[in-house]
Motif scaffolding. Structure first.
Motif, short mmCIF file in Angstrom:
data_model
loop_
_atom_site.label_atom_id
_atom_site.label_comp_id
_atom_site.label_asym_id
_atom_site.label_seq_id
_atom_site.Cartn_x
_atom_site.Cartn_y
_atom_site.Cartn_z
N SER A 1 60.47 -54.67 -95.38
CA SER A 1 61.62 -55.39 -94.83
C SER A 1 62.95 -54.78 -95.27
CB SER A 1 61.59 -56.85 -95.26
OG SER A 1 61.95 -56.98 -96.62
N ARG B 1 64.98 -55.73 -97.27
CA ARG B 1 65.91 -56.72 -97.81
C ARG B 1 65.76 -56.81 -99.32
NH1 ARG B 1 64.59 -61.58 -93.87
NH2 ARG B 1 63.00 -60.13 -93.17
N LEU C 1 73.43 -60.08 -93.74
CA LEU C 1 72.81 -60.75 -92.60
C LEU C 1 73.87 -61.44 -91.75
CD1 LEU C 1 70.29 -61.87 -91.08
CD2 LEU C 1 70.35 -63.79 -92.68
N TYR D 1 73.06 -56.75 -90.32
CA TYR D 1 71.78 -56.74 -89.62
C TYR D 1 71.49 -58.16 -89.14
CZ TYR D 1 69.41 -58.89 -93.67
OH TYR D 1 69.01 -59.75 -94.66
N HIS D 2 70.42 -58.32 -88.37
CA HIS D 2 70.11 -59.65 -87.83
C HIS D 2 68.61 -59.85 -87.78
CE1 HIS D 2 70.42 -63.33 -85.58
NE2 HIS D 2 69.74 -62.84 -84.57
N THR D 3 68.18 -61.06 -88.15
CA THR D 3 66.76 -61.44 -88.05
C THR D 3 66.65 -62.77 -87.32
OG1 THR D 3 66.76 -62.65 -90.15
CG2 THR D 3 66.24 -60.29 -90.25
N GLU E 1 63.66 -58.28 -86.21
CA GLU E 1 64.79 -57.80 -87.00
C GLU E 1 65.43 -56.59 -86.32
OE1 GLU E 1 65.53 -55.72 -91.35
OE2 GLU E 1 64.39 -57.61 -91.27
N ASP F 1 68.10 -53.54 -87.12
CA ASP F 1 68.53 -52.88 -88.35
C ASP F 1 70.03 -52.98 -88.59
OD1 ASP F 1 65.92 -52.03 -88.97
OD2 ASP F 1 66.12 -50.29 -87.64
N SER G 1 61.61 -55.80 -81.24
CA SER G 1 62.80 -56.56 -81.64
C SER G 1 63.95 -56.31 -80.68
CB SER G 1 63.22 -56.17 -83.07
OG SER G 1 62.27 -56.61 -84.01
#
Length: 456
Positions: A255, A257, A290, A365-367, A383, A385, A416
């Motif tokens: 991930s 993160r 995020l 980034y975005h999830t 997700e 990037d 994604s």
């Protein structure tokens, strides 16, 4: 001096400020600030006076302490101290390593008001609390950040301007380069990921054509950063050092993160916030936050506690991640010859973050989760990037969100990105996939070679 894009920013400042503001250039240690400003002063002014506050004489420091009440006297005595007779409105005074003597930075306000000379300050760790606690930050101060060289600057340093120009042309026209040229530039890009963008490392590689010398330089820089953390980190030093050394391991996870729990039992973001800020202020790490609801104004929906922590320079990441000896040499070989035994994904994502940061983008980034396909299935995690904002031609050149996916191999999926546009519809502009393959364009989506990341 190597050609740096920041030089153009200095020219713009000189032309537009006309002596009404000083310029502060901040960046990490060994990123080339001093070389840049001295070359600029030599080329663009009749004369200059250079003060290095890491080695300034006691007499110089006394001038700032005891003669500030009269600018005329101060400037006359300063020129006598350095044996200079500066030409009015065609000379610049450089305060190098200004963080070591904050009093000089505060005095810039009065020197700018005097108006007879231009003023440029440079520094690392400039924004640390200890360096600004007892001074008034001058409002007459513009700021520029100098980052490690991006890939285009690396090509310039190697004397390969022709490739840099062709990359720009191909990106503008969305026409792929010939296959043999594409393969050559991908090899150069892999080389750049190993060498990095620190000028001393680039210089060592150009001179020796060998990774050993530049790796030695990079390890010296890493040791310098670790010493800085210990020396200037104060109460946050131990945690900042742990975060910095954990970056390779965190990026090698699927991930990417940052998991604060890996730093110790019960460690949470709140206990690391000051240390993260220290690393960002020192410009040795790039934080990617995020964005919970992608829209123009990404920072409005920023969740600070969920982040990815990238190294500011990918070459330094390679040297931090892999030990000296045979293992380090095998990494260089594997990357150069396209072998997959090395986790190239973390390097590809880090180098894209580096290019975006150098181009002036903040990192987000975005999830999210797509609904399960059936009641007995789990939600499907997604997700993207990176997110940037750009004018979009299909929306009258209004700003739109542009999602970016980074792929380190030639075989990949895009689930994604496929789900992103239907979810956010009219907010979305162009979609980018950065990959090792050739350039192609299909509708809203552009597949760009990794070496075009600096063009975004």
């Amino acid at each position: 001096m190597y050609r740096r894009k920041c030089y153009e920013k200095l020219l713009i400042w000189k032309r537009e400020s006309k002596g009404k503001s000083a310029l502060l250039i901040e960046g990490a240690r060994r990123v080339g600030k001093t070389t840049l400003v001295r070359a600029f002063a030599k080329n663009e002014y009749a004369d200059y006076l250079y003060i290095d506050f890491s080695a300034a004489s006691p007499a110089t420091l006394e001038l700032f302490r005891n003669h500030r009440e009269d600018v005329d006297t101060f400037l006359r005595m300063l020129q006598l101290e350095y044996g200079k007779q500066l030409k009015r409105r065609d000379s610049v005074i450089i305060f190098d390593e200004v963080q070591r003597f904050p009093l000089a930075r505060e005095y810039v306000k009065h020197l700018v008001e005097d108006g007879r000379f231009d003023y440029i300050e440079t520094g690392s760790l400039v924004s640390l609390r200890k360096n600004i606690a007892d001074i008034v930050i001058p409002s007459e101060e513009d700021r520029i950040e100098l980052n490690p060289m991006d890939f285009e600057e690396y090509l310039w340093a190697c004397g390969l301007d022709i490739y840099a120009d062709e990359i720009r042309r191909a990106r503008a026209s969305l026409q792929p380069l010939p296959d043999n040229v594409h393969a050559k530039i991908m090899r150069l890009f892999n080389e750049y990921m190993l060498v990095g963008g620190m000028p001393q490392s680039v210089e060592a590689f150009i001179e020796e054509k060998d990774f050993g010398g530049c790796d030695h330089i990079k390890r010296r820089i890493l040791n310098l950063y670790l010493e800085d953390i210990t020396k200037f980190g104060g109460s946050d030093a131990r945690r900042a050092r742990a975060i910095f050394q954990a970056i390779p391991g965190q990026l090698s996870a699927s991930s990417k993160r940052f998991k604060f729990s890996t730093l110790g039992r019960g460690v949470r973001y709140e206990g690391c916030e000051a240390a993260l800020d220290w690393l960002a202020d020192a410009h040795i790490a790039n934080m990617c936050r995020l964005c919970t609801d992608p829209n123009v104004g990404l920072r409005l929906n920023e969740e600070e506690s969920s982040l990815k922590c990238y190294m500011a320079d990918t070459g330094l990441l390679v040297s931090l991640a892999f030990a000296d000896g045979p293992e380090s040499l095998s990494v260089h070989r594997d990357l150069q010859f396209g072998r997959v035994s090395v986790n190239k994904g973390m390097l590809a994502e880090n180098v894209v973050a580096q290019q975006l940061k150098a181009s002036g983008h903040s990192l987000f980034y975005h999830t999210w989760s797509e609904p399960p396909l059936s009641d007995d299935k789990k939600p499907r995690p997604r997700e993207v990037d990176f997110l940037i904002t750009q004018p979009y031609s299909d929306a009258g050149n209004k700003l739109r969100i542009c999602p970016i996916e980074v792929k380190s191999t030639k075989s990949y999926s895009t689930v994604s990105l496929d789900d992103f546009r239907p979810r956010y519809e009219k907010r979305v502009g162009a979609e980018y996939i950065l990959h090792p393959k050739q350039l192609q364009s299909s509708g809203h989506r552009q597949y760009l070679p990794l070496y075009m990341a600096h063009c975004l």
